[in-house]
Design an enzyme around this catalytic site. Sequence first.
Site, mmCIF file in Angstrom:
data_model
loop_
_atom_site.group_PDB
_atom_site.id
_atom_site.type_symbol
_atom_site.label_atom_id
_atom_site.label_comp_id
_atom_site.label_asym_id
_atom_site.label_seq_id
_atom_site.Cartn_x
_atom_site.Cartn_y
_atom_site.Cartn_z
ATOM 1 C CG HIS A 1 44.370 15.784 21.046
ATOM 2 N ND1 HIS A 1 44.475 16.241 22.329
ATOM 3 C CD2 HIS A 1 44.731 16.815 20.259
ATOM 4 C CE1 HIS A 1 44.872 17.498 22.324
ATOM 5 N NE2 HIS A 1 45.024 17.864 21.083
ATOM 6 C CB CYS B 1 45.337 24.917 3.451
ATOM 7 S SG CYS B 1 44.348 26.130 4.336
HETATM 8 C C1 PEP Z 1 40.226 25.076 7.889
HETATM 9 O O1 PEP Z 1 39.342 25.651 8.550
HETATM 10 O O2 PEP Z 1 39.980 24.375 6.888
HETATM 11 C C2 PEP Z 1 41.635 25.214 8.291
HETATM 12 C C3 PEP Z 1 42.603 24.755 7.532
HETATM 13 O O3 PEP Z 1 41.877 25.784 9.497
HETATM 14 P P1 PEP Z 1 41.766 24.977 10.904
HETATM 15 O O4 PEP Z 1 41.466 23.545 10.578
HETATM 16 O O5 PEP Z 1 43.077 25.171 11.573
HETATM 17 O O6 PEP Z 1 40.638 25.689 11.557
#
Ligand code: PEP
Length: 840
Positions: A459, A767
């Site tokens: 966090h 992403c």
């Molecule tokens: C990832 O796994 O790269 C992703 C974007 O999802 P999260 O970080 O929410 O698991």
Amino acid sequence: MATLSLHAPLAGWLMPLDEVPDQVFAQRMAGDGLAIDPTGDVLHAPCDGRVYPMPGSSHALTLRSAEGIDILLHLGIETVALAGAGFQLLVQSGAQVRRGQPLLRFDLDLIASRARSAITPILVVSGGQVIAATTPAHGRSVLIGDLLMEVQPDHPPEAVDSSAAVSADPLIVRRGLRAGFNHGIHARPAAMIVAALKPYKAKLSLHAHGRSANARSAVSLMALGVQQHEAIELQASGVDAEAALAAVAALLVEAVDRSDTQAQKAPVPASERTPLPDCLPAVIAHRGLALGRAVQLHQLLPSFAEFAEDADQQSRALDAAIEHVRVHLQSMMQGQRGEQQSILRAHAELIQDPELRDEAGQWIGQGRSAAYGWHQAIATAQRALGALADPHIRDRIADLRDLELQVLRVLDGQPASAGVLLPEAAILIADELLPSQLIALDRSRIAGICSARGGPTSHVAIIAAALGIPALVAAGDQVLQIADEVELLLDAERGELLIAPDAAARQRANKSLAEQRLRHAEDLVASGAGSETLDRVVIRVYANLGSLADAHTAVTRGAEGCGLLRSEFLFLDRQQPPDEDEQRGEYQTVLDAMAGRLLTIRTLDIGGDKAIPYLPLPPEENPALGLRGLRTSLAWPDLLKTQLRAILRLQPLSQVRLLLPMVTEVDEIRSVRRLIETCRHELGTAAALRLGVMIETPASALLADQLLGEVDFLSVGTNDLSQYVLAMDRGHPRLAARLDALHPSVLRLIASVARTAQERDAELAVCGGLASDPDAIALLIGLGVREISAVPTAIPELKRVIRSLHSGACVELAQRALSLGSARAVRELAIASRLEVSGA
Ligand code: PEP
Ligand code: MG
């Protein structure tokens, strides 16, 4: 008075204590005696007596003779870390045994390979003095039963439980704290406590689990079975009670067992500490550079008494303190946005958890104080969460610690969150920074953050990113030794903390900072423009969102859309899932805030790794490999249907895409399609909704061609993809530096997915965290990626980097990266090639 003869409990090689490779034993802090390097695998009784194994472990046991002499048999050095593995007790605790009787079987090979040494000290820890010992000539072998030493009993034997004596003294001082030793108070810490008390006259007792122990007796300390972080109370009486208590408290709170291999606070006094190097490596949590002065943030729990008489009054005090903290959290929420606000909201929910209150109430009902009850309730919850090995859960543990601290502070008559008066350009240093601490501080005075522990997904790292504060995590114990006010250069571009940098380094940093500020201002001005490479390849730069406030930030930082809305923000920290109308309302508000830009909503990415009260998820041994993401949604189709219906009702739907997390096979997509059809039918709508899947598992990356037969676009989640490809837990603090998505294996998978997407003329986005990394952008473009979705604050810089690149040079760079053998080599190449690929 007759002496007691002690006989060899093991066959092996005899040695004096001075040769034991451990200062606590070698310096006789735990007691006098001899040691044996064993050749057999069974420990026998050195005399008649009663056996008391170490609570919670079986690597050591105490034998109490009829004369009241306590003999400690400590099998091996640093064997506490084995947590009982390789040891089998052959007798019950409290059993009366005869000399030579087998007590403990042990696996010598396991100890030899996993512990520091199998050398076994045999010590008289209390109740007598060694008056004659066999000369342990170097290399002398002994057989079980050989005479080792003669012990003269003390008269009378020392009382094991001195709490009564302490209570009888009117000059009593008390202090509540948590035990800091990594493995609790086992033999070595107990010996250190006894040694620390030697210069004082005071009587001191340690209270835990409703029992007490004389702090001058290693045996009685060990018998308490105190584990790390457990609440204990010290009580001291006598002329130097305050000083004695302070000495032991300092040891208990700050000291950790040096045998532990985990990164923890340094226990050693200043004189024994290893000198601080000029530069400490750390993991980058949020990029940037900061020059400032060290401010150590200590988070000691306020002291509290374990027992209290008036249960009703304690109960009311606890309710009032909880309510006070809740109101305080809510008032702080008003002044915050984005991540800070959602963390405060989560805390305000969590503090009202009925189970926490119930558990605390039970302790209060048993005569304990409100503070003790609250502390125990939090400790129970932390233990339950600690059994689940997931990064998100670790955040929850930090949240609980934060709430514990705030309520205890209020019960102690202090303000809920500890505001610290910061100097200008403070670089905050902490073992682990709690969200409330960061939020309570004056942001304008914080230049940087460095924590000894934590990971890049904690966090604090998220808040630091949202506030744009350069941050380093997992810097190790040594940062905690840096004195307040020392000048520091926190380089969260290279991942290092420079201590007392010389004039030349300071000058360079000041110059970079001035340039950086100018660049940020220019980047922000230019962020509204599009982003294409020098040779006019258009790269779409979208934002990852986790709240409505993020959407506002994203739009002002030049995001051309949202490539990932993590919808979990609506589902966590509440007792009931949001219904269809609430979800529709929230998504619509975010969609409106995006002002005509694309919004990609990811379905709920939740599972056995995140505790949500309304999903009866079974505990899992490997949560990261269990019911996660789409698997959970398909296991609770009604939950998914509600979310799909809410999304299908958004206006205009043409501006929305749907993204599915943690996909491994086409059937999962088909199931979602069927559910979408049902929802459409029910809602009487035929509007199209673009569907995509996240490439987060090696399975989905290798199956990209098949998946593209079912969906319109793919989005690579590099955070999870790296964890699964590299077999490294996302939240593992010691692997944090190596869990780099620039690893060539991860890049090879992205390259293969990109080729497949290109062949099928399908959209491919990235992403995960890699898309927010300015050093990685050229590589991603070189691999064929044309859409990235990043942390909103990173967007202006990413756009500038893109505008400086030439796609042809990016392709060459990517080819070179794919032929390398490690993430480190790729990162070095990416940094070295920054200018080379810029087309300059
Ligand atoms: C990832 O796994 O790269 C992703 C974007 O999802 P999260 O970080 O929410 O698991
Ligand atoms: Mg993921």
